[in-house]
Design an enzyme around this catalytic site. Structure first.
Site, mmCIF file in Angstrom:
data_model
loop_
_atom_site.group_PDB
_atom_site.id
_atom_site.type_symbol
_atom_site.label_atom_id
_atom_site.label_comp_id
_atom_site.label_asym_id
_atom_site.label_seq_id
_atom_site.Cartn_x
_atom_site.Cartn_y
_atom_site.Cartn_z
ATOM 1 N NE ARG A 1 -19.004 22.372 -41.713
ATOM 2 C CZ ARG A 1 -19.341 22.672 -40.463
ATOM 3 N NH1 ARG A 1 -19.068 23.860 -39.964
ATOM 4 N NH2 ARG A 1 -19.953 21.787 -39.693
ATOM 5 C CD GLU B 1 -20.692 13.644 -33.926
ATOM 6 O OE1 GLU B 1 -20.627 14.462 -34.861
ATOM 7 O OE2 GLU B 1 -19.768 12.883 -33.619
HETATM 8 P P1 AMP Z 1 -25.952 15.043 -38.054
HETATM 9 O O1 AMP Z 1 -27.297 15.696 -37.982
HETATM 10 O O2 AMP Z 1 -25.597 14.359 -36.772
HETATM 11 O O3 AMP Z 1 -25.828 14.136 -39.272
HETATM 12 O O4 AMP Z 1 -24.893 16.206 -38.182
HETATM 13 C C1 AMP Z 1 -24.583 16.768 -39.392
HETATM 14 C C2 AMP Z 1 -24.305 18.240 -39.284
HETATM 15 O O5 AMP Z 1 -23.455 18.548 -38.189
HETATM 16 C C3 AMP Z 1 -23.606 18.740 -40.520
HETATM 17 O O6 AMP Z 1 -24.122 20.025 -40.845
HETATM 18 C C4 AMP Z 1 -22.148 18.801 -40.140
HETATM 19 O O7 AMP Z 1 -21.545 19.934 -40.710
HETATM 20 C C5 AMP Z 1 -22.145 18.884 -38.621
HETATM 21 N N1 AMP Z 1 -21.243 17.902 -37.993
HETATM 22 C C6 AMP Z 1 -21.615 16.906 -37.159
HETATM 23 N N2 AMP Z 1 -20.575 16.198 -36.734
HETATM 24 C C7 AMP Z 1 -19.488 16.753 -37.307
HETATM 25 C C8 AMP Z 1 -18.092 16.452 -37.272
HETATM 26 N N3 AMP Z 1 -17.601 15.441 -36.536
HETATM 27 N N4 AMP Z 1 -17.268 17.216 -38.018
HETATM 28 C C9 AMP Z 1 -17.765 18.238 -38.768
HETATM 29 N N5 AMP Z 1 -19.058 18.569 -38.841
HETATM 30 C C10 AMP Z 1 -19.916 17.847 -38.113
#
Ligand code: AMP
Length: 172
Positions: A59, A96
């Site tokens: 995205r 996450e």
């Molecule tokens: P992080 O590394 O934990 O900051 O996760 C960010 C990445 O995971 C991004 O590329 C987001 O598109 C995706 N992502 C993580 N959690 C979500 C969520 N709750 N909703 C949508 N995308 C998420």
């Protein structure tokens, strides 16, 4: 940025139980909302003096690609393993939900180049921090991190402490 709020759809328990997925496709599907989003990202990116945009698969490609074109600067894709055809640098990190690895081409960043990292959403910050590592590994400067959505309750900014970080929509 309350006006954009209504274009973000919550999908409970996707892709795993307990995760509320922030679906940005309604925003992409509305021309005015998408353009407004790119305008707002552009305002912030200009202040960060970006010379290149690094977009995170997948995205981050949508927002990062449109933003790079608007700024008139180059675009660097950070991709899932095995997708890039040339020699790559890679980094692994925890998400996450789960684990991930990202790669950029070995010659993606010029030494001293100011690179702005762009993604749709900041959650724990692991993805963006991993990309910062890739940029610095090629002697680039991380000009900033820019997101459409930030999940404040996951404190992702802590992982990006030394990097100017901005988001358009904060869910705390
Ligand atoms: P992080 O590394 O934990 O900051 O996760 C960010 C990445 O995971 C991004 O590329 C987001 O598109 C995706 N992502 C993580 N959690 C979500 C969520 N709750 N909703 C949508 N995308 C998420």
């Amino acid at each position: 940025m309350k006006e954009l709020d209504r274009f973000i759809r919550d999908i409970p328990d996707f892709p795993k139980p307990g995760i509320i997925f922030k679906d940005i496709t309604p925003l992409l599907g509305n021309g005015e909302a998408f353009r407004r989003t790119i305008d707002l990202l552009h305002d912030r990116a200009k202040k960060m003096k970006a010379e290149a945009i690094l977009g995170i698969e997948s995205r981050g490609f949508i927002f990062g690609g449109a933003l790079a074109m608007r700024l008139g600067c180059g675009f660097i894709p950070a991709r899932k393993p095995g997708k890039l055809p040339y020699h790559t640098d890679r980094v692994s990190y925890s998400l996450e939900y789960g684990e991930n690895t990202l790669e950029i081409h070995k010659d993606a960043v010029a030494p001293g180049q100011r690179v702005l990292i762009v993604d749709d959403l900041l959650a724990t910050g692991g993805t963006a921090a991993a990309c910062a590592k890739l940029v610095r590994g090629q002697q680039g400067i991380v000009a900033g991190c820019l997101f459409v959505v930030e999940l404040g309750f996951l404190s992702g900014r802590k992982q990006l402490a030394s990097i100017p970080t901005e988001s358009l929509l904060l869910y705390s």
